[in-house]
Scaffold this motif. Structure first.
Motif, PDB file in Angstrom:
ATOM      1  N   GLU A 214       0.799  -1.117  -0.011  1.00 38.19           N
ATOM      2  CA  GLU A 214      -0.076  -0.182   0.061  1.00 38.19           C
ATOM      3  C   GLU A 214       0.969   1.189  -0.252  1.00 38.19           C
ATOM      4  O   GLU A 214       0.483   2.142  -0.706  1.00 38.19           O
ATOM      5  CB  GLU A 214      -0.741   0.117   1.231  1.00 38.19           C
ATOM      6  CG  GLU A 214      -2.074  -0.887   0.838  1.00 38.19           C
ATOM      7  CD  GLU A 214      -2.897  -1.344   2.217  1.00 38.19           C
ATOM      8  OE1 GLU A 214      -3.903  -1.951   1.927  1.00 38.19           O
ATOM      9  OE2 GLU A 214      -2.576  -1.047   3.296  1.00 38.19           O
ATOM     10  N   VAL A 215       2.023   1.254   0.683  1.00 35.28           N
ATOM     11  CA  VAL A 215       2.825   2.574   0.779  1.00 35.28           C
ATOM     12  C   VAL A 215       3.229   2.771  -0.627  1.00 35.28           C
ATOM     13  O   VAL A 215       3.533   3.662  -1.073  1.00 35.28           O
ATOM     14  CB  VAL A 215       4.145   2.071   1.877  1.00 35.28           C
ATOM     15  CG1 VAL A 215       5.190   3.175   1.638  1.00 35.28           C
ATOM     16  CG2 VAL A 215       3.623   2.219   3.334  1.00 35.28           C
ATOM     17  N   ILE A 216       3.959   1.730  -1.399  1.00 37.23           N
ATOM     18  CA  ILE A 216       4.294   1.790  -2.688  1.00 37.23           C
ATOM     19  C   ILE A 216       3.339   2.363  -3.514  1.00 37.23           C
ATOM     20  O   ILE A 216       3.300   3.604  -4.276  1.00 37.23           O
ATOM     21  CB  ILE A 216       5.090   0.629  -3.248  1.00 37.23           C
ATOM     22  CG1 ILE A 216       5.878  -0.138  -2.225  1.00 37.23           C
ATOM     23  CG2 ILE A 216       5.418   0.737  -4.813  1.00 37.23           C
ATOM     24  CD1 ILE A 216       6.465  -1.497  -2.944  1.00 37.23           C
ATOM     25  N   LEU A 217       2.013   1.933  -3.370  1.00 43.68           N
ATOM     26  CA  LEU A 217       0.829   2.296  -4.492  1.00 43.68           C
ATOM     27  C   LEU A 217       0.584   3.741  -4.011  1.00 43.68           C
ATOM     28  O   LEU A 217       0.477   4.681  -5.080  1.00 43.68           O
ATOM     29  CB  LEU A 217      -0.463   1.653  -4.222  1.00 43.68           C
ATOM     30  CG  LEU A 217      -0.289   0.142  -4.918  1.00 43.68           C
ATOM     31  CD1 LEU A 217      -1.169  -0.903  -4.482  1.00 43.68           C
ATOM     32  CD2 LEU A 217       0.139  -0.034  -6.070  1.00 43.68           C
ATOM     33  N   GLU A 218       0.871   4.191  -2.661  1.00 44.91           N
ATOM     34  CA  GLU A 218       0.084   5.243  -2.448  1.00 44.91           C
ATOM     35  C   GLU A 218       1.264   6.504  -2.402  1.00 44.91           C
ATOM     36  O   GLU A 218       1.092   7.561  -3.177  1.00 44.91           O
ATOM     37  CB  GLU A 218       0.157   5.733  -0.825  1.00 44.91           C
ATOM     38  CG  GLU A 218      -1.295   5.051  -0.447  1.00 44.91           C
ATOM     39  CD  GLU A 218      -1.367   4.710   0.833  1.00 44.91           C
ATOM     40  OE1 GLU A 218      -0.606   5.384   1.828  1.00 44.91           O
ATOM     41  OE2 GLU A 218      -2.199   3.945   1.418  1.00 44.91           O
ATOM     42  N   THR A 219       2.789   6.076  -2.552  1.00 44.00           N
ATOM     43  CA  THR A 219       3.793   7.169  -2.502  1.00 44.00           C
ATOM     44  C   THR A 219       4.340   7.218  -4.063  1.00 44.00           C
ATOM     45  O   THR A 219       5.014   8.086  -4.364  1.00 44.00           O
ATOM     46  CB  THR A 219       4.891   6.856  -1.545  1.00 44.00           C
ATOM     47  OG1 THR A 219       5.222   5.674  -1.889  1.00 44.00           O
ATOM     48  CG2 THR A 219       4.307   6.900  -0.276  1.00 44.00           C
ATOM     49  N   GLN A 220       4.204   6.070  -4.848  1.00 41.85           N
ATOM     50  CA  GLN A 220       4.846   5.830  -6.081  1.00 41.85           C
ATOM     51  C   GLN A 220       4.151   5.892  -7.433  1.00 41.85           C
ATOM     52  O   GLN A 220       4.639   6.333  -8.368  1.00 41.85           O
ATOM     53  CB  GLN A 220       5.642   4.451  -6.087  1.00 41.85           C
ATOM     54  CG  GLN A 220       6.580   4.314  -5.014  1.00 41.85           C
ATOM     55  CD  GLN A 220       7.876   5.451  -5.116  1.00 41.85           C
ATOM     56  OE1 GLN A 220       8.560   5.668  -6.354  1.00 41.85           O
ATOM     57  NE2 GLN A 220       8.116   6.308  -4.452  1.00 41.85           N
ATOM     58  N   GLU A 221       2.956   5.919  -7.243  1.00 43.17           N
ATOM     59  CA  GLU A 221       1.994   5.898  -8.611  1.00 43.17           C
ATOM     60  C   GLU A 221       2.089   7.119  -9.190  1.00 43.17           C
ATOM     61  O   GLU A 221       2.478   7.133 -10.353  1.00 43.17           O
ATOM     62  CB  GLU A 221       0.784   5.401  -8.111  1.00 43.17           C
ATOM     63  CG  GLU A 221      -0.328   5.638  -9.304  1.00 43.17           C
ATOM     64  CD  GLU A 221      -1.379   4.583 -10.052  1.00 43.17           C
ATOM     65  OE1 GLU A 221      -2.104   4.469  -8.988  1.00 43.17           O
ATOM     66  OE2 GLU A 221      -1.322   4.501 -11.009  1.00 43.17           O
ATOM     67  N   LYS A 222       1.794   8.376  -8.665  1.00 46.47           N
ATOM     68  CA  LYS A 222       2.119   9.646  -9.644  1.00 46.47           C
ATOM     69  C   LYS A 222       3.244   9.736 -10.013  1.00 46.47           C
ATOM     70  O   LYS A 222       3.398  10.231 -11.507  1.00 46.47           O
ATOM     71  CB  LYS A 222       1.688  10.530  -8.518  1.00 46.47           C
ATOM     72  CG  LYS A 222       0.187  10.794  -8.258  1.00 46.47           C
ATOM     73  CD  LYS A 222      -0.473  11.575  -9.390  1.00 46.47           C
ATOM     74  CE  LYS A 222      -2.009  11.580  -9.798  1.00 46.47           C
ATOM     75  NZ  LYS A 222      -2.370  10.141 -10.196  1.00 46.47           N
ATOM     76  N   TYR A 223       4.192   9.330  -9.308  1.00 44.73           N
ATOM     77  CA  TYR A 223       5.620   9.542  -9.978  1.00 44.73           C
ATOM     78  C   TYR A 223       6.118   8.926 -10.912  1.00 44.73           C
ATOM     79  O   TYR A 223       6.488   9.244 -11.986  1.00 44.73           O
ATOM     80  CB  TYR A 223       6.566   9.337  -8.589  1.00 44.73           C
ATOM     81  CG  TYR A 223       7.925   9.574  -8.926  1.00 44.73           C
ATOM     82  CD1 TYR A 223       8.793  10.627  -9.363  1.00 44.73           C
ATOM     83  CD2 TYR A 223       8.995   8.233  -8.978  1.00 44.73           C
ATOM     84  CE1 TYR A 223      10.217  10.803  -9.785  1.00 44.73           C
ATOM     85  CE2 TYR A 223      10.387   8.416  -9.053  1.00 44.73           C
ATOM     86  CZ  TYR A 223      10.772   9.720  -9.795  1.00 44.73           C
ATOM     87  OH  TYR A 223      12.251   9.889 -10.149  1.00 44.73           O
ATOM     88  N   ILE A 224       5.601   7.547 -10.973  1.00 43.01           N
ATOM     89  CA  ILE A 224       5.802   6.647 -11.935  1.00 43.01           C
ATOM     90  C   ILE A 224       4.953   6.777 -13.365  1.00 43.01           C
ATOM     91  O   ILE A 224       5.537   6.891 -14.280  1.00 43.01           O
ATOM     92  CB  ILE A 224       5.527   5.196 -11.543  1.00 43.01           C
ATOM     93  CG1 ILE A 224       6.500   4.638 -10.534  1.00 43.01           C
ATOM     94  CG2 ILE A 224       5.562   4.064 -12.757  1.00 43.01           C
ATOM     95  CD1 ILE A 224       6.413   3.337 -10.024  1.00 43.01           C
ATOM     96  N   GLU A 225       3.830   7.533 -13.001  1.00 50.06           N
ATOM     97  CA  GLU A 225       3.101   8.146 -14.089  1.00 50.06           C
ATOM     98  C   GLU A 225       3.769   9.264 -14.834  1.00 50.06           C
ATOM     99  O   GLU A 225       3.911   9.082 -16.107  1.00 50.06           O
ATOM    100  CB  GLU A 225       1.592   8.352 -13.372  1.00 50.06           C
ATOM    101  CG  GLU A 225       0.886   8.680 -14.662  1.00 50.06           C
ATOM    102  CD  GLU A 225      -0.793   9.265 -14.268  1.00 50.06           C
ATOM    103  OE1 GLU A 225      -0.873   9.215 -12.913  1.00 50.06           O
ATOM    104  OE2 GLU A 225      -1.414   9.613 -15.130  1.00 50.06           O
ATOM    105  N   GLU A 226       4.379   9.948 -13.992  1.00 48.67           N
ATOM    106  CA  GLU A 226       5.155  11.080 -14.529  1.00 48.67           C
ATOM    107  C   GLU A 226       6.411  10.468 -15.665  1.00 48.67           C
ATOM    108  O   GLU A 226       6.554  10.965 -16.551  1.00 48.67           O
ATOM    109  CB  GLU A 226       5.712  12.015 -13.706  1.00 48.67           C
ATOM    110  CG  GLU A 226       4.427  13.001 -13.335  1.00 48.67           C
ATOM    111  CD  GLU A 226       4.910  13.532 -11.715  1.00 48.67           C
ATOM    112  OE1 GLU A 226       5.785  13.701 -11.572  1.00 48.67           O
ATOM    113  OE2 GLU A 226       3.954  14.023 -11.140  1.00 48.67           O
ATOM    114  N   LEU A 227       6.788   9.787 -14.963  1.00 51.13           N
ATOM    115  CA  LEU A 227       8.267   8.798 -15.559  1.00 51.13           C
ATOM    116  C   LEU A 227       7.720   8.274 -16.784  1.00 51.13           C
ATOM    117  O   LEU A 227       8.445   8.487 -17.707  1.00 51.13           O
ATOM    118  CB  LEU A 227       8.806   7.963 -14.688  1.00 51.13           C
ATOM    119  CG  LEU A 227       9.532   8.132 -13.521  1.00 51.13           C
ATOM    120  CD1 LEU A 227      10.120   6.858 -12.743  1.00 51.13           C
ATOM    121  CD2 LEU A 227      10.859   9.000 -13.890  1.00 51.13           C
ATOM    122  N   SER A 228       6.568   7.758 -16.874  1.00 51.06           N
ATOM    123  CA  SER A 228       6.350   7.159 -18.176  1.00 51.06           C
ATOM    124  C   SER A 228       6.484   7.893 -19.317  1.00 51.06           C
ATOM    125  O   SER A 228       6.868   7.267 -20.494  1.00 51.06           O
ATOM    126  CB  SER A 228       4.820   6.172 -17.989  1.00 51.06           C
ATOM    127  OG  SER A 228       3.825   7.275 -17.960  1.00 51.06           O
TER     128      SER A 228
END
Ligand code: BG6
Length: 378
Positions: A214-228
């Protein structure tokens, strides 16, 4: 039915904490304490599976094969049982010589994959008229307890992931990993190859995995979306991992191929210098998994070789890794975790990356071209 998500794959990625919780409840005695002389594990497999067990062989395809590769690592490390793994499609025409007292495990989320079914059936028929130590013992790890494979095998471990719609497997892979943690711990406990302290440590680690995902999903998803967006022009990518995270490098590459249509290869980090390094330049990003543990330093130095070739370097690292920001161009942190449990966390950024790259490119995430959820032809 997508419950507010744009795609089933995204919904299924987010269901993974629940899959782990369900498997913990199903397969672990949550009241167990290290002082107890009862087993903490509740797999409910017949005694015939365990008796005189000497060898294990695993057959599977695709993402299920990657779960099996992690399974092999766990069975050998924890239970000290030599474990072979083979693509089901290869096994069916080139099965290895028979070994005695061997458990054969077929992993298939659908329970219907033709090659996996055939491999398990071949194993059963070629052992039928042999002396007892060669008799087949067949176990299926599946998400469908009513599927074809369950009618062939002696017993089943249910991966409890619930219906998966997205063709690219995510939450069923998570359930498969759980099956192998509990099977290898159960075997280790029975065979006395693990101390109670180490077992308690791993059990404690397993219980916190849902909240760590849950921590990864909450903290990383937006960042990974930008990285994409930096993958808009990417045609090739390399994934590196060592030890128990090597199969996660393979899974990261498979996911990128399957749904983003980017050519990707997964390699054991130490093997990069024996070929794929020739491919590297500024256009080929490298995604390296470098989690703390016995291969950390080596995996980092392998990643640095890629940076020296101008590749854009992404690191899947532990949150406490203070050096990561200097080593990598972009850092994808996951919570600190026992090395043995780390694939459960390192696979999440892989799934999110491929998902967001595919979505950003406007591709049909849930129904990628040329692929089917269950492949019932050879
Ligand atoms: C493939 C799917 O065709 O089958 C993969 O595209 C999947 O995602 C593989 O991992 C194996 O499927 P199963 O049902 O045997 O786990």
């Amino acid at each position: 039915e997508k419950q507010g998500f744009r795609h089933f794959m995204a919904k299924e990625i987010y269901e993974q904490p629940a899959v782990v919780r369900t498997c913990l409840e199903a397969y672990l005695d949550l009241d167990w304490t290290p002082g107890s002389n009862k087993s903490p594990f509740k797999l409910d497999l017949p005694e015939s599976i365990y008796k005189d067990l000497e060898n294990i062989q695993i057959v599977a395809c695709g993402t299920s094969l990657h779960a099996g590769m992690i399974g092999k690592y766990l069975l050998e490390e924890l239970a000290q049982i030599p474990t072979a793994i083979q693509y089901a499609s290869e096994f069916r025409y080139s099965p290895p010589p028979l070994t005695p007292n061997t458990l054969t495990i077929g992993i298939t989320q659908s329970g219907e994959t033709a090659d996996t079914l055939a491999a398990v059936e071949i194993e059963q028929s070629r052992r039928k008229d042999k002396e007892p130590k060669y008799y087949s013992r067949l176990l299926a790890v599946t998400n469908r307890t009513d599927s074809a494979i369950t009618r062939v095998v002696d017993c089943v471990i249910d991966t409890h992931a619930g219906m998966e719609i997205g063709v690219a497997a995510t939450k069923t892979f998570m359930g498969q990993l759980m099956a192998f943690y509990f099977l290898s711990l159960d075997l280790a406990h029975r065979r006395g190859t693990i101390t109670v302290d180490r077992m308690a440590e791993i059990i404690t680690g397993l219980k916190v995995l849902p909240s760590q995902i849950e921590v990864i999903l909450e903290t990383q998803e937006k960042y990974i979306e930008e990285l994409s967006h930096s993958f808009l022009e990417t045609r090739d990518a390399i994934f590196l991992g060592r030890g128990i995270n090597f199969p996660i490098a393979l899974e990261g590459a498979l996911k990128l191929k399957e749904i983003s249509y980017i050519h990707a290869e997964g390699y054991p980090s130490g093997e990069m210098k024996h070929g794929p390094i020739a491919l590297l330049d500024a256009k080929v990003p490298v995604i390296a998994i470098t989690m703390p543990g016995k291969v950390y330093e080596k995996a980092v130095s392998n990643a640095q070789e890629a940076k020296a070739r101008d590749s854009h370097l992404y690191g899947v690292v532990a949150a406490s890794d203070k050096d990561a920001a200097e080593i990598f161009d972009k850092v994808l942190p996951v919570p600190d975790v026992d090395e043995l449990l780390s694939p459960v966390l390192t696979v999440i950024p892989m799934q999110l990356m491929s998902y967001h790259i595919a979505a950003m490119r406007g591709l049909d995430v849930d129904q990628p071209r040329n692929l089917a959820k269950s492949v019932t032809v050879e």
